[in-house]
Design an enzyme around this catalytic site. Structure first.
Site, PDB file in Angstrom:
ATOM      1  N   TYR A  11      43.376  46.794  45.638  1.00  0.00           N
ATOM      2  CA  TYR A  11      42.777  45.515  46.039  1.00  0.00           C
ATOM      3  C   TYR A  11      43.852  44.526  46.508  1.00  0.00           C
ATOM      4  N   ASN A 118      49.912  55.262  31.548  1.00  0.00           N
ATOM      5  CA  ASN A 118      50.096  55.069  32.988  1.00  0.00           C
ATOM      6  C   ASN A 118      50.939  53.825  33.253  1.00  0.00           C
ATOM      7  N   THR A 144      50.274  39.431  33.795  1.00  0.00           N
ATOM      8  CA  THR A 144      48.977  38.766  33.785  1.00  0.00           C
ATOM      9  C   THR A 144      48.955  37.584  32.818  1.00  0.00           C
ATOM     10  N   SER A 179      43.176  42.347  25.464  1.00  0.00           N
ATOM     11  CA  SER A 179      42.579  43.692  25.542  1.00  0.00           C
ATOM     12  C   SER A 179      43.741  44.678  25.477  1.00  0.00           C
ATOM     13  N   TYR A 181      44.456  46.753  27.764  1.00  0.00           N
ATOM     14  CA  TYR A 181      45.103  46.635  29.077  1.00  0.00           C
ATOM     15  C   TYR A 181      46.130  45.498  29.044  1.00  0.00           C
ATOM     16  N   HIS A 182      45.691  44.325  28.566  1.00  0.00           N
ATOM     17  CA  HIS A 182      46.625  43.193  28.526  1.00  0.00           C
ATOM     18  C   HIS A 182      47.831  43.521  27.635  1.00  0.00           C
ATOM     19  N   LYS A 185      50.568  45.202  29.497  1.00  0.00           N
ATOM     20  CA  LYS A 185      51.400  44.281  30.290  1.00  0.00           C
ATOM     21  C   LYS A 185      52.456  43.610  29.415  1.00  0.00           C
ATOM     22  N   ASN A 241      33.823  37.480  41.674  1.00  0.00           N
ATOM     23  CA  ASN A 241      33.250  38.475  42.591  1.00  0.00           C
ATOM     24  C   ASN A 241      31.899  38.949  42.060  1.00  0.00           C
ATOM     25  N   TYR A 256      29.304  35.431  29.792  1.00  0.00           N
ATOM     26  CA  TYR A 256      29.439  36.033  28.462  1.00  0.00           C
ATOM     27  C   TYR A 256      29.610  34.927  27.411  1.00  0.00           C
ATOM     28  N   VAL A 328      35.938  40.332  22.510  1.00  0.00           N
ATOM     29  CA  VAL A 328      36.377  39.487  21.407  1.00  0.00           C
ATOM     30  C   VAL A 328      37.319  38.465  22.017  1.00  0.00           C
ATOM     31  N   GLU A 329      36.851  37.242  22.153  1.00  0.00           N
ATOM     32  CA  GLU A 329      37.649  36.184  22.784  1.00  0.00           C
ATOM     33  C   GLU A 329      37.089  34.841  22.343  1.00  0.00           C
TER      34      GLU A 329
HETATM   35  P1  NAD Z   1      43.844  48.046  41.856  1.00  0.00           P
HETATM   36  O1  NAD Z   1      43.395  49.032  40.835  1.00  0.00           O
HETATM   37  O2  NAD Z   1      42.942  47.776  42.980  1.00  0.00           O
HETATM   38  O3  NAD Z   1      45.271  48.489  42.429  1.00  0.00           O
HETATM   39  C1  NAD Z   1      46.209  49.222  41.681  1.00  0.00           C
HETATM   40  C2  NAD Z   1      46.587  50.443  42.501  1.00  0.00           C
HETATM   41  O4  NAD Z   1      47.626  51.151  41.819  1.00  0.00           O
HETATM   42  C3  NAD Z   1      45.429  51.422  42.685  1.00  0.00           C
HETATM   43  O5  NAD Z   1      45.245  51.702  44.048  1.00  0.00           O
HETATM   44  C4  NAD Z   1      45.861  52.646  41.894  1.00  0.00           C
HETATM   45  O6  NAD Z   1      45.396  53.852  42.468  1.00  0.00           O
HETATM   46  C5  NAD Z   1      47.362  52.530  41.907  1.00  0.00           C
HETATM   47  N1  NAD Z   1      48.012  53.173  40.760  1.00  0.00           N
HETATM   48  C6  NAD Z   1      47.715  53.040  39.447  1.00  0.00           C
HETATM   49  N2  NAD Z   1      48.503  53.804  38.714  1.00  0.00           N
HETATM   50  C7  NAD Z   1      49.354  54.438  39.567  1.00  0.00           C
HETATM   51  C8  NAD Z   1      50.396  55.371  39.391  1.00  0.00           C
HETATM   52  N3  NAD Z   1      50.732  55.840  38.189  1.00  0.00           N
HETATM   53  N4  NAD Z   1      51.073  55.800  40.483  1.00  0.00           N
HETATM   54  C9  NAD Z   1      50.737  55.349  41.729  1.00  0.00           C
HETATM   55  N5  NAD Z   1      49.731  54.467  41.954  1.00  0.00           N
HETATM   56  C10 NAD Z   1      49.052  54.031  40.873  1.00  0.00           C
HETATM   57  O7  NAD Z   1      44.198  46.715  41.054  1.00  0.00           O
HETATM   58  P2  NAD Z   1      44.502  45.247  41.627  1.00  0.00           P
HETATM   59  O8  NAD Z   1      43.379  44.375  41.247  1.00  0.00           O
HETATM   60  O9  NAD Z   1      44.954  45.328  43.033  1.00  0.00           O
HETATM   61  O10 NAD Z   1      45.725  44.838  40.704  1.00  0.00           O
HETATM   62  C11 NAD Z   1      47.054  45.112  41.100  1.00  0.00           C
HETATM   63  C12 NAD Z   1      47.996  44.682  39.976  1.00  0.00           C
HETATM   64  O11 NAD Z   1      47.862  43.296  39.744  1.00  0.00           O
HETATM   65  C13 NAD Z   1      47.744  45.383  38.649  1.00  0.00           C
HETATM   66  O12 NAD Z   1      48.967  45.628  38.016  1.00  0.00           O
HETATM   67  C14 NAD Z   1      46.952  44.360  37.875  1.00  0.00           C
HETATM   68  O13 NAD Z   1      47.125  44.529  36.512  1.00  0.00           O
HETATM   69  C15 NAD Z   1      47.563  43.060  38.380  1.00  0.00           C
HETATM   70  N6  NAD Z   1      46.662  41.899  38.307  1.00  0.00           N
HETATM   71  C16 NAD Z   1      45.481  41.899  38.990  1.00  0.00           C
HETATM   72  C17 NAD Z   1      44.659  40.774  38.938  1.00  0.00           C
HETATM   73  C18 NAD Z   1      43.335  40.709  39.650  1.00  0.00           C
HETATM   74  O14 NAD Z   1      42.571  39.749  39.417  1.00  0.00           O
HETATM   75  N7  NAD Z   1      43.015  41.661  40.517  1.00  0.00           N
HETATM   76  C19 NAD Z   1      45.067  39.668  38.192  1.00  0.00           C
HETATM   77  C20 NAD Z   1      46.266  39.712  37.499  1.00  0.00           C
HETATM   78  C21 NAD Z   1      47.081  40.836  37.572  1.00  0.00           C
HETATM   79  N1  USQ Z   2      33.219  37.212  32.200  1.00  0.00           N
HETATM   80  C1  USQ Z   2      31.927  36.740  32.098  1.00  0.00           C
HETATM   81  N2  USQ Z   2      30.960  37.401  32.796  1.00  0.00           N
HETATM   82  C2  USQ Z   2      31.211  38.503  33.553  1.00  0.00           C
HETATM   83  C3  USQ Z   2      32.530  38.975  33.652  1.00  0.00           C
HETATM   84  C4  USQ Z   2      33.511  38.317  32.948  1.00  0.00           C
HETATM   85  O1  USQ Z   2      31.650  35.744  31.428  1.00  0.00           O
HETATM   86  O2  USQ Z   2      30.272  39.048  34.134  1.00  0.00           O
HETATM   87  C5  USQ Z   2      34.306  36.490  31.495  1.00  0.00           C
HETATM   88  C6  USQ Z   2      35.114  37.352  30.528  1.00  0.00           C
HETATM   89  O3  USQ Z   2      34.498  37.370  29.246  1.00  0.00           O
HETATM   90  C7  USQ Z   2      36.464  36.680  30.550  1.00  0.00           C
HETATM   91  C8  USQ Z   2      36.559  36.087  31.956  1.00  0.00           C
HETATM   92  O4  USQ Z   2      35.243  36.086  32.480  1.00  0.00           O
HETATM   93  O5  USQ Z   2      36.503  35.618  29.632  1.00  0.00           O
HETATM   94  C9  USQ Z   2      37.465  36.840  32.904  1.00  0.00           C
HETATM   95  O6  USQ Z   2      37.039  38.187  32.969  1.00  0.00           O
HETATM   96  P1  USQ Z   2      37.370  39.098  34.249  1.00  0.00           P
HETATM   97  O7  USQ Z   2      36.669  40.394  34.062  1.00  0.00           O
HETATM   98  O8  USQ Z   2      37.121  38.343  35.499  1.00  0.00           O
HETATM   99  O9  USQ Z   2      38.944  39.225  34.130  1.00  0.00           O
HETATM  100  P2  USQ Z   2      39.872  39.973  33.096  1.00  0.00           P
HETATM  101  O10 USQ Z   2      39.163  40.990  32.319  1.00  0.00           O
HETATM  102  O11 USQ Z   2      40.640  38.944  32.351  1.00  0.00           O
HETATM  103  O12 USQ Z   2      40.860  40.764  34.066  1.00  0.00           O
HETATM  104  C10 USQ Z   2      41.140  40.345  35.399  1.00  0.00           C
HETATM  105  C11 USQ Z   2      41.761  41.520  36.147  1.00  0.00           C
HETATM  106  C12 USQ Z   2      43.071  41.880  35.458  1.00  0.00           C
HETATM  107  C13 USQ Z   2      43.952  40.653  35.385  1.00  0.00           C
HETATM  108  C14 USQ Z   2      43.254  39.487  34.698  1.00  0.00           C
HETATM  109  C15 USQ Z   2      44.021  38.178  34.831  1.00  0.00           C
HETATM  110  O13 USQ Z   2      40.874  42.629  36.134  1.00  0.00           O
HETATM  111  O14 USQ Z   2      43.724  42.909  36.234  1.00  0.00           O
HETATM  112  O15 USQ Z   2      45.124  40.962  34.674  1.00  0.00           O
HETATM  113  O16 USQ Z   2      42.004  39.240  35.378  1.00  0.00           O
HETATM  114  S1  USQ Z   2      43.931  37.221  33.360  1.00  0.00           S
HETATM  115  O17 USQ Z   2      42.516  37.080  32.994  1.00  0.00           O
HETATM  116  O18 USQ Z   2      44.523  35.948  33.657  1.00  0.00           O
HETATM  117  O19 USQ Z   2      44.660  37.944  32.348  1.00  0.00           O
END
Ligand code: NAD
Ligand code: USQ
Length: 411
Positions: A11, A118, A144, A179, A181-182, A185, A241, A256, A328-329
């Site tokens: 993305y 990963n 993040t 989470s 995931y977090h 990071k 989105n 939520y 849980v938040e």
């Molecule tokens: P995304 O899943 O669309 O993009 C990540 C890409 O990395 C994917 O295409 C995936 O196939 C690739 N990938 C994952 N593991 C891999 C590996 N081992 N080797 C090679 N490729 C690999 O996610 P995104 O939303 O574009 O997020 C990109 C980065 O930004 C992530 O690290 C995410 O944690 C961070 N981030 C995203 C957001 C957000 O709101 N989208 C917010 C904060 C941080």
């Molecule tokens: N939420 C709702 N309704 C929904 C979806 C989410 O109320 O339908 C709430 C969640 O409970 C949360 C907030 O919206 O409190 C954000 O959730 P999210 O799913 O939009 O985002 P999050 O899970 O935090 O993760 C996303 C990206 C992640 C990135 C993170 C930035 O997927 O890759 O790291 O945003 S941050 O939140 O600043 O850590």
């Protein structure tokens, strides 16, 4: 510069690769397309088809005369990162290549292990390859804002001056991730700070907020072939989105819990600017630099109200529905995070506007016949994983997918 974009099919990674290429940099985009595999396993699809990784790079190269070089490979394989550093000699490595979904990481044990292996192993391989083969390059690593959690004190940019029992130090800011995931990071950040301190690497950790939006300037060359992914499902879709898609099909917006959760946000165009600013103004050797990468703070309820207002202006009927919080938040809390570093480097924010929301809504309306309602209700519960909430979500899923009129008829 020679810039390697890890996660270049994602993305954010794909628009970043185009953005740098359009500015004359030499770009190598690397991805194992794991995200597409996880989507298939969970049977979720983005709102619009996302062109194949190699094909869209070829299309870009033909349209612009620039070249985005593509490598399909997994950075958890150490050899791949070594080869990239030896053969491409990157001056900057932008690292997006991680499993990015908090709900995915909470599905259960296997998904949590996949996420942490990963993400953490991939980043370790980047660190070691840089130490051996390109120690002067800069790593721009996507972290993040959720690493910090929601502490009852102001959030600083990665570091905090602490005075404790009469003694003071500058220490990494305390983390309370929201989470598994977090957590991955946070583990990355700890490893990277160590690598800077011990090996003299230069790293910028971009603690990014939630990104919204689907348009960047480069995509306008061929909207279909160059577009990025737009997820609205409960696992990979982020909140704004999701709300936009829900509004487009007349589903109540899934806030939520109380909706008082405050999060930091930014436009995808600002992600590109921030990554560029971090790349062209590199950290010093041995410096672990942390920037909080966001432009605005919103509560979830505020966002839902914004989407509702914009949708109503188009004549759409939108309701906001409180959903039992699967996470849980804290749902009502203090939140004040610093974000001055990127602004000081020249970031010009694109703030959330009604026009932007309306543009996203337009895209969702155009694709409304592809929207699968069953992908919207939350299925992953933070305490019990995925299976446990399937029955709770069943109420949402009971209704068959409705036949919809073409977008123009309702817009
Ligand atoms: P995304 O899943 O669309 O993009 C990540 C890409 O990395 C994917 O295409 C995936 O196939 C690739 N990938 C994952 N593991 C891999 C590996 N081992 N080797 C090679 N490729 C690999 O996610 P995104 O939303 O574009 O997020 C990109 C980065 O930004 C992530 O690290 C995410 O944690 C961070 N981030 C995203 C957001 C957000 O709101 N989208 C917010 C904060 C941080
Ligand atoms: N939420 C709702 N309704 C929904 C979806 C989410 O109320 O339908 C709430 C969640 O409970 C949360 C907030 O919206 O409190 C954000 O959730 P999210 O799913 O939009 O985002 P999050 O899970 O935090 O993760 C996303 C990206 C992640 C990135 C993170 C930035 O997927 O890759 O790291 O945003 S941050 O939140 O600043 O850590």
């Amino acid at each position: 510069m020679r810039i390697c974009v890890l996660g270049g099919d994602g993305y954010l990674g794909w628009p970043t690769a185009m953005y740098f290429s359009a500015r004359g940099h030499s770009v190598l985009a690397v991805d194992n397309c794991m995200k597409r595999r996880l989507e298939a396993e969970l049977d979720v699809i983005p709102l619009e088809d996302v062109p194949d990784f190699k094909q869209r790079a070829e299309r870009w190269n033909v349209l612009t005369g620039w070249e985005i070089e593509v490598v399909r490979g997994d950075i958890t394989q150490a050899d791949l990162m070594n080869q990239i550093c030896v053969n491409f000699h990157p001056e900057v490595i932008v690292h997006f290549a991680e499993q990015p979904s908090a709900p995915y990481s909470m599905i259960g044990r296997d998904a949590a292990v996949l996420t942490q292996q990963n993400n953490i192993v991939g980043t370790l391989n980047v660190m070691f390859a840089m130490r051996e083969h390109c120690p002067d390059a800069e790593l721009v690593k996507l972290g993040t804002m959720g690493e910090y959690g929601t502490p009852n004190i102001d959030i600083e940019e990665g570091w905090i001056e602490i005075t404790h029992k009469g003694r003071s130090d500058r220490l990494p800011y305390p983390k309370r991730p929201s989470s598994l995931y977090h957590c991955s990071k946070v583990h990355d950040s700890v490893n990277l700070e160590f690598a800077c301190r011990s090996w003299g690497l230069r790293v910028t950790d971009l603690n990014q907020g939630v990104v919204y939006g689907i348009e960047t300037d480069e995509m306008s060359l061929d909207r279909k072939a160059l577009r990025t992914s737009f997820h609205y499902d409960d696992v990979f879709g982020t909140v704004l989105n999701r709300f936009v898609v829900q509004a487009a099909i007349g589903m109540p917006l899934t806030v939520y819990g109380k909706g008082g959760q405050t999060r930091s946000f930014l436009n995808i165009k600002d992600t590109l600017q921030c990554v560029e600013l971090a790349s062209v103004n590199p950290a010093s050797r041995g410096e672990f630099r942390v920037f909080n990468q966001f432009t605005e703070l919103f509560s979830i309820l505020e966002l839902a109200e914004r989407v509702k207002r914009v949708a109503q202006a188009r004549g759409l009927c939108v309701e906001i529905q409180g959903v039992a919080n699967p996470r849980v938040e804290s749902e009502l809390h203090y939140y004040n995070a610093a974000n001055t570093s990127l602004l000081a480097l020249g970031l010009k924010p694109h703030l959330l506007s009604d026009e932007l929301l309306d543009g996203m809504l337009e895209r969702a309306l155009e694709a409304r016949n592809q929207i699968r309602e069953r992908l919207i209700p939350p299925r992953v519960d933070w305490k019990r994983g995925m299976a446990a909430v399937t029955s709770a979500a069943a109420g949402f899923e009971a209704a068959p997918e409705p036949e919809r009129e073409p977008a123009a008829a309702t817009a």
